[in-house]
Design an enzyme around this catalytic site. Structure first.
Site, PDB file in Angstrom:
ATOM      1  N   LYS A 299     -24.782 -24.710   8.651  1.00  0.00           N
ATOM      2  CA  LYS A 299     -25.835 -24.488   7.647  1.00  0.00           C
ATOM      3  C   LYS A 299     -25.195 -24.163   6.292  1.00  0.00           C
ATOM      4  CE  LYS A 299     -29.736 -24.449   8.063  1.00  0.00           C
ATOM      5  NZ  LYS A 299     -30.779 -25.528   7.995  1.00  0.00           N
TER       6      LYS A 299
ATOM      7  N   THR B 108     -30.731 -20.384   6.196  1.00  0.00           N
ATOM      8  CA  THR B 108     -30.773 -19.149   6.975  1.00  0.00           C
ATOM      9  C   THR B 108     -29.946 -18.038   6.326  1.00  0.00           C
ATOM     10  OG1 THR B 108     -29.975 -18.216   9.068  1.00  0.00           O
ATOM     11  CG2 THR B 108     -28.904 -20.202   8.353  1.00  0.00           C
ATOM     12  N   ASP B 109     -30.276 -16.796   6.666  1.00  0.00           N
ATOM     13  CA  ASP B 109     -29.461 -15.661   6.193  1.00  0.00           C
ATOM     14  C   ASP B 109     -28.120 -15.598   6.923  1.00  0.00           C
ATOM     15  OD1 ASP B 109     -30.385 -14.847   8.706  1.00  0.00           O
ATOM     16  OD2 ASP B 109     -31.159 -12.902   8.029  1.00  0.00           O
ATOM     17  N   GLU B 110     -27.986 -16.357   8.028  1.00  0.00           N
ATOM     18  CA  GLU B 110     -26.761 -16.247   8.839  1.00  0.00           C
ATOM     19  C   GLU B 110     -25.527 -16.762   8.101  1.00  0.00           C
ATOM     20  OE1 GLU B 110     -27.193 -17.096  12.984  1.00  0.00           O
ATOM     21  OE2 GLU B 110     -29.355 -16.784  12.908  1.00  0.00           O
TER      22      GLU B 110
ATOM     23  N   TYR C  32     -23.132 -22.696  14.239  1.00  0.00           N
ATOM     24  CA  TYR C  32     -24.448 -22.925  13.621  1.00  0.00           C
ATOM     25  C   TYR C  32     -24.437 -22.497  12.155  1.00  0.00           C
ATOM     26  CZ  TYR C  32     -29.208 -21.770  12.136  1.00  0.00           C
ATOM     27  OH  TYR C  32     -30.372 -21.644  11.404  1.00  0.00           O
TER      28      TYR C  32
HETATM   29  P1  NAD Z   1     -36.171 -25.891  15.691  1.00  0.00           P
HETATM   30  O1  NAD Z   1     -34.904 -26.065  16.446  1.00  0.00           O
HETATM   31  O2  NAD Z   1     -37.352 -25.272  16.362  1.00  0.00           O
HETATM   32  O3  NAD Z   1     -36.668 -27.304  15.127  1.00  0.00           O
HETATM   33  C1  NAD Z   1     -35.793 -28.241  14.565  1.00  0.00           C
HETATM   34  C2  NAD Z   1     -36.531 -29.569  14.463  1.00  0.00           C
HETATM   35  O4  NAD Z   1     -35.642 -30.518  13.862  1.00  0.00           O
HETATM   36  C3  NAD Z   1     -36.960 -30.134  15.816  1.00  0.00           C
HETATM   37  O5  NAD Z   1     -38.285 -30.609  15.752  1.00  0.00           O
HETATM   38  C4  NAD Z   1     -35.974 -31.267  16.053  1.00  0.00           C
HETATM   39  O6  NAD Z   1     -36.519 -32.318  16.842  1.00  0.00           O
HETATM   40  C5  NAD Z   1     -35.693 -31.714  14.632  1.00  0.00           C
HETATM   41  N1  NAD Z   1     -34.391 -32.391  14.507  1.00  0.00           N
HETATM   42  C6  NAD Z   1     -33.196 -31.973  15.009  1.00  0.00           C
HETATM   43  N2  NAD Z   1     -32.241 -32.868  14.712  1.00  0.00           N
HETATM   44  C7  NAD Z   1     -32.830 -33.843  13.972  1.00  0.00           C
HETATM   45  C8  NAD Z   1     -32.364 -35.027  13.347  1.00  0.00           C
HETATM   46  N3  NAD Z   1     -31.067 -35.389  13.428  1.00  0.00           N
HETATM   47  N4  NAD Z   1     -33.240 -35.791  12.660  1.00  0.00           N
HETATM   48  C9  NAD Z   1     -34.546 -35.431  12.578  1.00  0.00           C
HETATM   49  N5  NAD Z   1     -35.050 -34.333  13.177  1.00  0.00           N
HETATM   50  C10 NAD Z   1     -34.201 -33.540  13.846  1.00  0.00           C
HETATM   51  O7  NAD Z   1     -35.756 -25.067  14.379  1.00  0.00           O
HETATM   52  P2  NAD Z   1     -36.603 -24.013  13.537  1.00  0.00           P
HETATM   53  O8  NAD Z   1     -36.406 -22.677  14.136  1.00  0.00           O
HETATM   54  O9  NAD Z   1     -37.977 -24.548  13.346  1.00  0.00           O
HETATM   55  O10 NAD Z   1     -35.793 -24.042  12.175  1.00  0.00           O
HETATM   56  C11 NAD Z   1     -36.142 -24.966  11.134  1.00  0.00           C
HETATM   57  C12 NAD Z   1     -35.181 -24.780   9.965  1.00  0.00           C
HETATM   58  O11 NAD Z   1     -35.262 -23.438   9.497  1.00  0.00           O
HETATM   59  C13 NAD Z   1     -33.714 -25.009  10.345  1.00  0.00           C
HETATM   60  O12 NAD Z   1     -33.091 -25.674   9.267  1.00  0.00           O
HETATM   61  C14 NAD Z   1     -33.146 -23.606  10.508  1.00  0.00           C
HETATM   62  O13 NAD Z   1     -31.770 -23.576  10.204  1.00  0.00           O
HETATM   63  C15 NAD Z   1     -33.970 -22.845   9.502  1.00  0.00           C
HETATM   64  N6  NAD Z   1     -34.171 -21.409   9.791  1.00  0.00           N
HETATM   65  C16 NAD Z   1     -34.644 -21.006  11.010  1.00  0.00           C
HETATM   66  C17 NAD Z   1     -34.872 -19.655  11.243  1.00  0.00           C
HETATM   67  C18 NAD Z   1     -35.435 -19.158  12.558  1.00  0.00           C
HETATM   68  O14 NAD Z   1     -35.552 -17.938  12.754  1.00  0.00           O
HETATM   69  N7  NAD Z   1     -35.843 -20.028  13.486  1.00  0.00           N
HETATM   70  C19 NAD Z   1     -34.599 -18.718  10.247  1.00  0.00           C
HETATM   71  C20 NAD Z   1     -34.108 -19.157   9.006  1.00  0.00           C
HETATM   72  C21 NAD Z   1     -33.907 -20.516   8.789  1.00  0.00           C
HETATM   73  P1  TYD Z   2     -31.769 -15.520  18.494  1.00  0.00           P
HETATM   74  O1  TYD Z   2     -33.248 -15.524  18.688  1.00  0.00           O
HETATM   75  O2  TYD Z   2     -30.940 -16.499  19.259  1.00  0.00           O
HETATM   76  O3  TYD Z   2     -31.510 -15.639  16.921  1.00  0.00           O
HETATM   77  P2  TYD Z   2     -30.123 -15.476  16.080  1.00  0.00           P
HETATM   78  O4  TYD Z   2     -28.977 -15.471  16.976  1.00  0.00           O
HETATM   79  O5  TYD Z   2     -30.182 -16.700  15.220  1.00  0.00           O
HETATM   80  O6  TYD Z   2     -30.285 -14.211  15.288  1.00  0.00           O
HETATM   81  O7  TYD Z   2     -31.231 -14.072  18.835  1.00  0.00           O
HETATM   82  C1  TYD Z   2     -31.697 -12.927  18.142  1.00  0.00           C
HETATM   83  C2  TYD Z   2     -30.849 -11.769  18.606  1.00  0.00           C
HETATM   84  O8  TYD Z   2     -31.135 -11.514  19.996  1.00  0.00           O
HETATM   85  C3  TYD Z   2     -29.360 -12.046  18.521  1.00  0.00           C
HETATM   86  O9  TYD Z   2     -28.695 -10.850  18.124  1.00  0.00           O
HETATM   87  C4  TYD Z   2     -28.967 -12.408  19.948  1.00  0.00           C
HETATM   88  C5  TYD Z   2     -29.948 -11.603  20.784  1.00  0.00           C
HETATM   89  N1  TYD Z   2     -30.332 -12.204  22.073  1.00  0.00           N
HETATM   90  C6  TYD Z   2     -30.282 -11.440  23.238  1.00  0.00           C
HETATM   91  O10 TYD Z   2     -29.901 -10.246  23.211  1.00  0.00           O
HETATM   92  N2  TYD Z   2     -30.670 -12.016  24.398  1.00  0.00           N
HETATM   93  C7  TYD Z   2     -31.065 -13.304  24.484  1.00  0.00           C
HETATM   94  O11 TYD Z   2     -31.383 -13.799  25.595  1.00  0.00           O
HETATM   95  C8  TYD Z   2     -31.136 -14.081  23.275  1.00  0.00           C
HETATM   96  C9  TYD Z   2     -31.575 -15.520  23.308  1.00  0.00           C
HETATM   97  C10 TYD Z   2     -30.754 -13.478  22.086  1.00  0.00           C
END
Ligand code: NAD
Ligand code: TYD
Length: 353
Positions: free
Chosen positions: A163, A133-135, A159
């Protein structure tokens, strides 16, 4: 040939598996622990498809990883599995350390054992792609340049810290053991199958349910939004042609404040599914207490992946956002299920010993 995907029942992982099998016939072994965020319904369209093998299990289980690698001999691992929600990490960081740090470490160790036993040609071709992630880069000032791959790591939430730890382990396994790894650091995704705890699906769900739309603090925090299909295409590109040991930033060039995002979602819903009383969904917006340690701005400079690998996002925020909104309107049963606890009960029934 086969690939092993971890976390392929989650939001991005399931989109990746579906896109992968729509584009080629290379089988996928999908290892997922089915936490609250994992949902086999996301993969329902693959029922009976012999190219997809689902394995219910934990990336912290070294014996299971060894057995899967030995049985399926995947040419690559694409590692999505993680705890992914910042707010949950603030309430309870332990699961984030367990899966994101210990789990990634366990996966790296299994990969190292497996890769070390391959013949020279297979070792050369083998890959582990770590999805991050960019975070990890922390928060930007309003006018600061966007994150490049050399930006200092300054994670601010449990989180992002977990990561960041996994990114460092991946880097170290390349540097020390020569493990052929690639890392991607991506901005905020949106799209179908997004669990309604994250901003965009939560706003859609609350809007349609007539509930307040919670905006943290002043709503002026900035995120760079990317359509999930573009993220999946970037991952495929990095897997195919990325340089070993490198990291690639992935972003959508779509910087928006949270308030703008919420207002845009409301305007699209007003058009696609108007409220019965003729009022805008925006009237449901409610400013609520801010997230502790809330990062103010993320922005990605995706110049490296564009220059080196020729990837660019296909969707703008406006074109991409219609897709999940239409998807949510058409999949209210999915939303009801993941928000009702019914799915958890089903997993318990299905997998109880
Ligand atoms: P998500 O929470 O929707 O899905 C995570 C999946 O991992 C789930 O299916 C969960 O059951 C599985 N999981 C969790 N713990 C596990 C374990 N111990 N063993 C096996 N499986 C396990 O997450 P996402 O949003 O799909 O993100 C996927 C990846 O991409 C993550 O690594 C996250 O850090 C990264 N990422 C997400 C975003 C975003 O905007 N959602 C952006 C950048 C990077
Ligand atoms: P989120 O989807 O949780 O992603 P991240 O925190 O990983 O960027 O949140 C996106 C942005 O929206 C973040 O700045 C937090 C804000 N946010 C709200 O303002 N209200 C909400 O109910 C949620 C879940 C997030």
């Amino acid at each position: 040939m086969t690939i092993l995907v971890t976390g392929g029942a989650g939001f991005i992982g399931s989109n990746f598996v579906l896109d992968w099998l729509a584009g080629c016939d290379e089988p996928v072994v999908n290892l997922d622990a089915l936490t609250y965020a994992g949902n086999l319904r996301n993969l329902a369209s693959l029922a009976g498809d012999s190219r997809h093998r689902f394995v219910h299990g934990d990336i912290c289980d070294a014996a299971l990883l060894d057995a899967l690698l030995a049985e399926h001999q995947p040419r690559a691992i694409v590692h999505f599995a993680a705890e992914s929600h910042v707010d949950r990490s603030i309430l309870g960081p332990q699961a984030f350390i367990q899966t994101n740090v210990v789990g990634s470490f366990t996966l790296l160790e299994a990969a190292r054992r497996h890769w070390g036993g391959l013949d020279a040609a297979a070792r050369e071709a083998w890959r582990l792609l770590h999805v991050s992630t960019d975070e990890v880069y922390g928060s930007l000032e309003p006018q600061a340049p966007a994150f490049t791959e050399t930006h200092r790591y300054e994670p601010n939430s449990p989180y992002s810290a977990s990561k960041a730890a996994s990114d460092h382990l991946v880097r170290a396994y390349h540097h020390t053991y020569g493990l052929p790894v690639l890392t991607t650091n991506c901005s905020n995704n949106y799209g179908p199958y997004h669990f309604p705890e994250k901003l965009i699906p939560l706003i859609i769900h609350h809007a349609l349910a007539g509930q307040p739309l919670p905006v943290y603090g002043d709503g002026q925090q900035v995120r760079d939004w990317l359509y999930v299909g573009d993220h999946c295409a970037a991952i495929r590109r990095v897997l195919q042609t990325g340089r070993l040991g490198e990291t690639y930033n992935i972003g959508g060039c779509n910087e928006k404040t949270n308030l703008d995002v919420v207002r845009t979602v409301c305007a699209m819903l007003d058009e696609l599914s108007p409220r019965g009383d003729g009022q805008s969904y925006a009237t449901q917006i409610a400013f609520v207490r801010d997230r502790p340690g809330h990062d103010r701005r993320y922005a990605i400079d995706a110049g490296k992946i564009e220059r080196e690998l020729g990837w660019r996002p296909a969707e703008t925020f406006e074109t991409g956002l219609r897709k999940p909104i239409l998807w949510y309107l058409q999949h209210q049963d999915w939303v009801r299920e993941v928000t009702s606890g019914e799915y958890r009960e089903w997993v318990h029934r299905q997998y109880q010993p």
